[in-house]
Scaffold this active site. Structure first.
Site, PDB file in Angstrom:
ATOM      1  N   TYR A  24      31.696 -17.363 -48.584  1.00 25.21           N
ATOM      2  CA  TYR A  24      33.138 -17.497 -48.938  1.00 25.21           C
ATOM      3  C   TYR A  24      33.778 -18.794 -48.444  1.00 25.21           C
ATOM      4  CZ  TYR A  24      38.308 -17.594 -48.258  1.00 25.21           C
ATOM      5  OH  TYR A  24      39.411 -18.007 -48.215  1.00 25.21           O
ATOM      6  N   GLY A  79      41.831 -20.372 -45.108  1.00 18.92           N
ATOM      7  CA  GLY A  79      42.335 -18.950 -44.664  1.00 18.92           C
ATOM      8  C   GLY A  79      41.030 -18.254 -43.960  1.00 18.92           C
ATOM      9  N   SER A 106      47.669 -21.733 -42.544  1.00 16.90           N
ATOM     10  CA  SER A 106      47.568 -21.517 -43.793  1.00 16.90           C
ATOM     11  C   SER A 106      48.530 -20.152 -44.016  1.00 16.90           C
ATOM     12  CB  SER A 106      45.979 -21.224 -44.190  1.00 16.90           C
ATOM     13  OG  SER A 106      46.036 -20.303 -45.634  1.00 16.90           O
ATOM     14  N   TYR A 130      51.865 -20.986 -49.913  1.00 17.31           N
ATOM     15  CA  TYR A 130      51.588 -20.376 -51.114  1.00 17.31           C
ATOM     16  C   TYR A 130      52.905 -19.602 -51.666  1.00 17.31           C
ATOM     17  CZ  TYR A 130      46.510 -21.136 -50.839  1.00 17.31           C
ATOM     18  OH  TYR A 130      45.120 -21.747 -50.756  1.00 17.31           O
ATOM     19  N   THR A 156      51.191 -26.018 -51.414  1.00 26.15           N
ATOM     20  CA  THR A 156      49.859 -26.010 -52.191  1.00 26.15           C
ATOM     21  C   THR A 156      50.330 -25.888 -53.769  1.00 26.15           C
ATOM     22  OG1 THR A 156      48.440 -25.293 -50.427  1.00 26.15           O
ATOM     23  CG2 THR A 156      47.544 -25.176 -52.733  1.00 26.15           C
ATOM     24  N   LYS A 234      50.338 -30.626 -51.662  1.00 28.26           N
ATOM     25  CA  LYS A 234      48.926 -30.542 -51.432  1.00 28.26           C
ATOM     26  C   LYS A 234      48.406 -30.038 -52.927  1.00 28.26           C
ATOM     27  CE  LYS A 234      45.050 -28.450 -49.005  1.00 28.26           C
ATOM     28  NZ  LYS A 234      44.618 -27.612 -49.993  1.00 28.26           N
ATOM     29  N   HIS A 258      41.081 -28.877 -53.469  1.00 27.03           N
ATOM     30  CA  HIS A 258      41.031 -27.576 -52.968  1.00 27.03           C
ATOM     31  C   HIS A 258      39.441 -27.301 -52.420  1.00 27.03           C
ATOM     32  CE1 HIS A 258      43.708 -23.909 -52.537  1.00 27.03           C
ATOM     33  NE2 HIS A 258      42.759 -23.391 -51.893  1.00 27.03           N
ATOM     34  N   GLY A 291      35.331 -33.275 -48.289  1.00 28.99           N
ATOM     35  CA  GLY A 291      34.155 -34.265 -48.351  1.00 28.99           C
ATOM     36  C   GLY A 291      33.894 -35.240 -47.180  1.00 28.99           C
ATOM     37  N   ARG A 293      32.780 -35.754 -43.797  1.00 32.80           N
ATOM     38  CA  ARG A 293      31.461 -35.330 -42.756  1.00 32.80           C
ATOM     39  C   ARG A 293      31.328 -36.345 -41.756  1.00 32.80           C
ATOM     40  NH1 ARG A 293      33.260 -31.603 -45.452  1.00 32.80           N
ATOM     41  NH2 ARG A 293      32.279 -30.277 -46.826  1.00 32.80           N
ATOM     42  N   GLY A 312      38.432 -29.387 -43.699  1.00 34.17           N
ATOM     43  CA  GLY A 312      38.607 -28.037 -44.015  1.00 34.17           C
ATOM     44  C   GLY A 312      37.298 -27.230 -43.449  1.00 34.17           C
ATOM     45  N   ARG A 313      36.201 -27.377 -44.159  1.00 34.01           N
ATOM     46  CA  ARG A 313      35.165 -26.453 -43.771  1.00 34.01           C
ATOM     47  C   ARG A 313      34.719 -27.018 -42.414  1.00 34.01           C
ATOM     48  NH1 ARG A 313      34.418 -27.560 -49.351  1.00 34.01           N
ATOM     49  NH2 ARG A 313      34.332 -25.597 -50.788  1.00 34.01           N
TER      50      ARG A 313
END
Length: 363
Positions: A24, A79, A106, A130, A156, A234, A258, A291, A293, A312-313
């Site tokens: 996910y 999320g 979020s 949202y 968003t 965003k 996103h 992106g 990193r 994010g990630r």
């Protein structure tokens, strides 16, 4: 294992998170072209460092919408943080406050706005919105966020429908039964009472078709009638939309695709950033996500006109490693790398960073 760079946290998260949770978080839309391009595009930018500059004293602080942060990296809205760590968004809020930076919470948090606020009082927080078909629920969320001391509202714009993320489809992704989209729990109780409720295929923790695909630029005026909070939009990737954002009175733009999770084969955000910065001509602040990193990626984004970047990630990987402490480690590594890259490029303060520092590689 020594955690030296962000990819160490990524490897840890991939190894230890349940497959459905990892898939996910990692998912991109369709072929994942844009998700991967977000990272590759940074590698095509080269530095033009300046030598023999006094970098004995470094100042890496900056301001976003008037609030000072310790360095130009904030936490993007993502999320379901409880999928990464039991305390979820409460840990995220605490780590952001400890590192004195901005956390965008979020709509799809697994903790309530009240819990997030209580976990880290005094932290700099924005709320990401949202807009749902149940407009009253969206209106109530905005008012709750403002009353709780959130300092910005992030709309968003790139999700009228959810992109096709193949692994989530294959896995039949659902939130585990003990997790809820806490901020919207009451918004869909009417649904639960309807006879067809139990046959609904719930979509990312909410009933299907709950997002409002009819949202337009005019809804920014509606939001402005609800709140005094600055509005940041965003999901902008083009000059035309950047100009419309300024025209509609937003205070900030996050250049975002996103994380490559919506429309695949759009530009990498660092490539789109140049066009957006040029279009707004300093009239509103511009930020970028996707992106990032390494600390040197942050320097490249600032050189191309971003005021701040959002991760994010990597924030989720930090949570998966050790919760609040792991996320602080991720932020600290980025902070140290950014300071070092700045010094090696010949900049002693953020104000010295400019387009003269970078060139696009011919490779």
């Amino acid at each position: 294992m020594a955690m030296v760079c962000l990819s160490d946290f990524e490897a840890y998260a991939k190894k230890y998170l349940p497959k459905i949770a990892w898939d996910y978080f990692a998912a991109g839309a369709d072929d994942c072209t844009t998700r991967d391009e977000n990272i590759l595009a940074y590698k095509r930018i080269r530095f033009r460092p300046h030598m023999l500059r006094d970098v004995s004293m470094m100042d890496i602080r900056t301001k976003i919408l008037g609030s000072e942060i310790s360095f130009p990296v904030g936490i993007a809205p993502t999320g379901f943080h409880q999928l990464a760590w039991p305390d979820g968004e409460k840990s995220t809020a605490r780590a952001a406050r400890a590192m004195n930076t901005c956390y965008i919470a979020s709509t799809y948090s697994t903790c309530t706005l009240e819990e997030i606020s209580a976990a880290a009082p005094g932290g700099l927080r924005w709320f990401q919105l949202y807009i749902h078909r149940n407009r009253a629920a969206s209106q109530q969320l905005v008012r709750r966020a403002e009353a709780l001391g959130f300092q910005g509202l992030v709309l968003t714009a790139d999700l009228p429908y959810t992109g096709k993320r193949r692994d989530d489809v294959r896995n039949g992704f659902r939130l585990p039964p003990h997790m809820k989209v806490k901020n919207l729990e009451r918004a869909f109780e009417v649904c639960k009472m309807s006879p067809s409720f139990h046959s609904l295929r719930w979509h990312y923790g909410l009933p299907p078709n709950s997002l409002d695909p009819s949202v337009t630029w005019n809804d920014i005026y509606w939001l402005r009638s609800l709140t005094r909070l600055p509005i940041i939009i965003k999901g902008i990737l083009t000059r035309e939309d950047a100009e419309l954002a300024v025209k509609h009175g937003v205070q900030g733009i996050i250049v975002s695709n996103h994380g490559g999770r919506q429309l695949d084969e759009v530009p990498a955000t660092i490539d789109a950033l140049v066009e957006v910065v040029e279009a707004v001509q300093g009239r509103v602040e511009v930020y970028v996500d996707g992106g990032i990193r390494k600390g040197s990626d942050v320097l490249k984004a600032l050189a191309l006109g971003a005021k701040c970047v959002f991760i994010g990630r990597p924030a989720l990987w930090g949570l998966a490693y050790k919760g609040e402490e792991g996320l602080q480690d991720v932020l600290r590594i980025l902070q140290d790398e950014f300071r070092l890259s700045m010094a090696l490029a010949g900049c002693a303060s953020v104000s010295e960073i400019g387009q003269h520092l970078v060139q696009f590689s011919k490779l």
